[in-house]
Design a protein around this motif. Structure first.
Motif, short mmCIF file in Angstrom:
data_model
loop_
_atom_site.label_atom_id
_atom_site.label_comp_id
_atom_site.label_asym_id
_atom_site.label_seq_id
_atom_site.Cartn_x
_atom_site.Cartn_y
_atom_site.Cartn_z
N PRO A 344 0.81 -1.23 0.00
CA PRO A 344 0.00 0.00 0.00
C PRO A 344 0.84 1.28 0.00
O PRO A 344 0.30 2.36 -0.23
N ASP A 345 2.13 1.16 0.26
CA ASP A 345 3.00 2.35 0.24
C ASP A 345 3.45 2.71 -1.17
O ASP A 345 3.80 3.86 -1.43
N THR A 346 3.46 1.74 -2.06
CA THR A 346 3.92 2.00 -3.42
C THR A 346 2.80 1.90 -4.46
O THR A 346 2.97 2.33 -5.59
N ALA A 347 1.66 1.34 -4.09
CA ALA A 347 0.57 1.12 -5.04
C ALA A 347 -0.08 2.44 -5.46
O ALA A 347 -0.24 3.36 -4.64
N ARG A 348 -0.47 2.50 -6.71
CA ARG A 348 -1.20 3.68 -7.20
C ARG A 348 -2.66 3.61 -6.78
O ARG A 348 -3.28 4.64 -6.51
N ASN A 349 -3.21 2.40 -6.72
CA ASN A 349 -4.60 2.20 -6.29
C ASN A 349 -4.60 1.42 -4.98
O ASN A 349 -3.96 0.37 -4.88
N GLY A 440 2.00 10.82 -4.92
CA GLY A 440 1.50 12.12 -4.47
C GLY A 440 0.03 12.12 -4.16
O GLY A 440 -0.41 12.73 -3.19
N ASP A 441 -0.76 11.41 -4.96
CA ASP A 441 -2.20 11.39 -4.77
C ASP A 441 -2.74 10.02 -5.19
O ASP A 441 -3.30 9.87 -6.28
N PRO A 442 -2.59 9.00 -4.35
CA PRO A 442 -3.06 7.67 -4.72
C PRO A 442 -4.57 7.64 -4.84
O PRO A 442 -5.29 8.45 -4.24
N HIS A 443 -5.06 6.70 -5.63
CA HIS A 443 -6.50 6.51 -5.79
C HIS A 443 -6.95 5.53 -4.71
O HIS A 443 -6.56 4.36 -4.70
N VAL A 444 -7.78 5.99 -3.77
CA VAL A 444 -8.14 5.22 -2.58
C VAL A 444 -9.63 4.91 -2.58
O VAL A 444 -10.46 5.81 -2.78
N THR A 445 -9.96 3.65 -2.33
CA THR A 445 -11.35 3.20 -2.29
C THR A 445 -11.65 2.55 -0.95
O THR A 445 -10.92 1.64 -0.52
N ALA A 446 -12.70 3.00 -0.28
CA ALA A 446 -13.17 2.38 0.96
C ALA A 446 -14.33 1.45 0.61
O ALA A 446 -15.25 1.84 -0.10
N ILE A 447 -14.25 0.21 1.09
CA ILE A 447 -15.26 -0.80 0.77
C ILE A 447 -15.86 -1.35 2.06
O ILE A 447 -15.13 -1.75 2.97
#
Length: 636
Positions: A344-349, A440-447
């Motif tokens: 999660p530190d390097t992932a874009r999504n 800088g601005d990862p795409h984050v989804t809460a499920i």
């Protein structure tokens, strides 16, 4: 009791003098600690090489019985190196902590000796203090004679007479003697405490490290923490924000980090704001300590959690693609486990899924809920081959533990309490993800699934919303506590809902309707029983049953007439047009109690790429940033 402890301290102090304390070379203790630290690091490097190079190479290139035997032996060797890493790390911290405490006592002693020298007092090897003549006699005006003061009791005790001596040096000398004796007693207590820990830190014979050995290691870690007291522990910023914790960790030296990981893997591994690689390393060690701790306990809770921990350990040892990161693990409450597929530190999504009703740290969770996160990671990566995804299952709260047979009454018992507690913890975790992600601005989804959608919904309604969240997905939801998607902080165009036609959880009555149904059924059954009893026992039973059905229907209808069509248990139905979210297409799922299927299978298939490919693909599209490509379904 206090007197016996005091006499014990005096007895231990008898073997230590202030001269020995003064001349103690704490640098040699720190040098020995450095040596154990190097041994710990070498073991860690060896384990890392086995896990990341040798095992992966064998699995990728070799098959057959010989390869399986080699893999098993390498796993055992890795486990051995992990044990060496843990025990050597504990030795390093024990010696550093001993040196830290002894240096503090040396400073106290030095202050007392400096005061004695300034007053021209003499401190003798036995701790007594000789002082010169001073003051004036009341009669002849001559200087009052000097003398020797010694500490015969615990610090702070007055002389038996309680009278102040006329020579002003007497009280000063007594104070210095008491300080010297006190620091020697404290140093002896420290020495005794750490000697017991060092005697305990010894490896078992043989080349295998079974669970019983990890049980001993768990006890060793607890003993070191107890002996070390405030050393290291008070430095952990438990009450800081995740961003502040991230900065704290970045500011530590490598040696300090290694000591924290050796002694406090449970705290560092579960501390939001610490980098994922660090949390993973700490939690893998803590996982073994927890397995050892629960091994041999015969209560149901320990056995249940142990089965879950073993399954997580099995998957970690087997290796997965995407790779697993253990971001949290613990045995408090119903158990804690946070697992990410992808870094999660390097992932874009990044997606973080919250499970719901009945979830706990058990074998079912370790198999099924972890698989949901992994399937989502795989699906999202397939949707965007050039971008990386981390999909997380977050069991960082106590989901209500009630059977699913009567959902309405069970949700009434559960209420919002667990979800509200979970919402705050979830937001802290997500703030940690925001502080450690290198994009800088990862795409984050809460499920949120099932009751977990209430947890996510309440988290979204907290001040500031869910940190970093761009999208919210709600599946199998009994409501979010909100009346509109606009209340969830990301804008209604970024709230997505999946609700299967045969998922009864998404169609639960609201609490008023359920109350009317229950009270009406009770009243109708009572009246029907009385009326039916005129026809005998059979009539009473039949009358009660028919009355209950009729009364329940009337009670439900009365409350339903006062409710909106979109009302469900926890607010507005997220799949209804009144809520204003985007509903995506899912499979209808099997009917409840349909032969060959589970009683609530439609409630559990949303993430499954085989049982409900449409839903799984839509979730993956949203997580990968391609929400515009979802297959939509009309709201209810």
């Amino acid at each position: 009791m206090g007197g016996r402890q005091g006499r014990g301290a005096l007895k231990r102090a008898a073997g230590l003098t202030w001269l020995a304390l003064r001349d103690l070379k704490c640098a040699e203790l720190e040098g020995a600690a450095d040596g154990w630290g190097r041994a710990s690091n070498r073991a860690d490097a060896a384990r890392d090489r086995i896990d990341k190079q040798l095992l992966n190479g064998l699995r990728d290139t070799q098959q057959g019985e010989a390869a399986e035997t080699a893999v098993a032996r390498l796993r055992q060797l890795s486990r051995n190196f992990q044990y060496v890493y843990t025990e050597c790390g504990l030795l390093r911290t024990t010696l550093n902590s001993l040196a830290h405490e002894m240096k503090a006592q040396q400073r106290v002693l030095a202050d007392a000796l400096d005061d004695a020298a300034a007053l021209k007092f003499t401190v003798h090897p036995d701790g007594s203090v000789t002082y010169p003549a001073a003051g004036e006699g009341l009669i002849d005006g001559k200087p009052l004679g000097g003398g020797t003061a010694s500490s015969a009791g615990l610090p702070g005790l007055l002389a038996p007479s309680g009278l102040a001596a006329p020579n002003p040096n007497t009280a000063k000398a007594q104070d210095i003697a008491d300080r010297v004796a006190g620091v020697v007693r404290t140093a002896a207590e420290i020495d005794w405490r750490y000697a017991g820990i060092l005697r305990r830190l010894k490896a078992e014979e043989g080349l295998k490290v079974p669970d019983s050995t990890w049980k001993d290691a768990a006890g060793d870690a607890a003993a070191v923490r107890g002996a070390a007291g405030s050393y290291l522990r008070n430095g952990i910023p438990q009450d800081a924000t995740p961003a502040e914790r991230h900065a704290w960790w970045a500011g530590l030296t490598q040696e300090q980090r290694e000591e924290y990981l050796a002694v406090y893997p449970d705290r560092i591994g579960n501390l939001d704001g610490i980098p994922a690689l660090v949390r993973d390393a700490a939690n893998r060690d803590n996982l073994q300590l927890l397995i050892g701790k629960l091994e041999g306990r015969d209560d149901d809770r320990s056995a249940t959690q142990l089965a879950g921990l073993r399954e997580i350990d099995r998957q970690l040892q087997a290796g997965t693609q995407p790779p697993m990161f253990l971001l949290g693990i613990g045995d408090e409450g119903n158990g804690r486990a946070i697992v990410s597929y992808g870094n999660p530190d390097t992932a874009r999504n990044v997606a973080a899924y919250v499970p719901g009703l009945g979830t706990s740290l058990d074998e079912e969770f370790a198999k099924n809920d972890l698989r949901r996160a992994r399937d989502t990671a795989i699906g999202a990566n397939e949707m965007t081959p050039g971008s990386s995804t981390a999909s997380i299952v977050w069991l960082g709260y106590d989901a209500p533990q009630v059977p699913a047979g009567d959902l309405a009454s069970n949700l009434d018992v559960a209420g919002e309490g667990n979800a509200r507690s979970g919402a705050s913890a979830y937001n802290n975790f997500m703030a940690g993800i925001s502080s450690t992600n290198e994009n800088g601005d990862p795409h984050v989804t809460a499920i949120g699934h099932s009751y977990g959608s209430l947890t996510v919904g309440l988290a979204a309604q907290e001040r500031g919303g869910i940190p970093g969240a761009d999208e919210i997905i709600l599946v199998g939801s009994p409501g979010t506590g909100a009346q509109s998607a606009d209340e969830l902080g990301v804008g209604k165009d970024h709230v997505f809902v999946g609700a299967a036609e045969n998922d009864t959880v998404t169609k639960l009555p609201n609490s008023r309707e359920a109350s009317g149904l229950g009270s009406g059924a009770a009243g109708g059954a009572s009246a029907g029983f009385v009326l039916g009893s005129t026809a005998g026992p059979v009539g009473a039973v039949v009358g009660g049953a028919l009355g209950g059905v009729a009364g329940g229907a009337v009670g439900y209808a009365a409350q339903d007439a006062q409710s909106k069509e979109s009302d469900v248990w926890f607010g507005t139905d997220p799949a209804h047009e009144d809520f204003g979210a985007n509903r995506f297409k899912v499979s209808d799922g099997p009917l409840p109690l349909q032969p060959g299927h589970g009683p609530m299978e439609a409630h559990s298939n949303y993430f499954h790429p085989t049982k409900d490919q449409m839903s799984a693909d839509n979730i993956s599209r949203i997580v990968s940033g391609k929400s515009g490509d979802i297959v939509r379904e009309r709201p209810r």
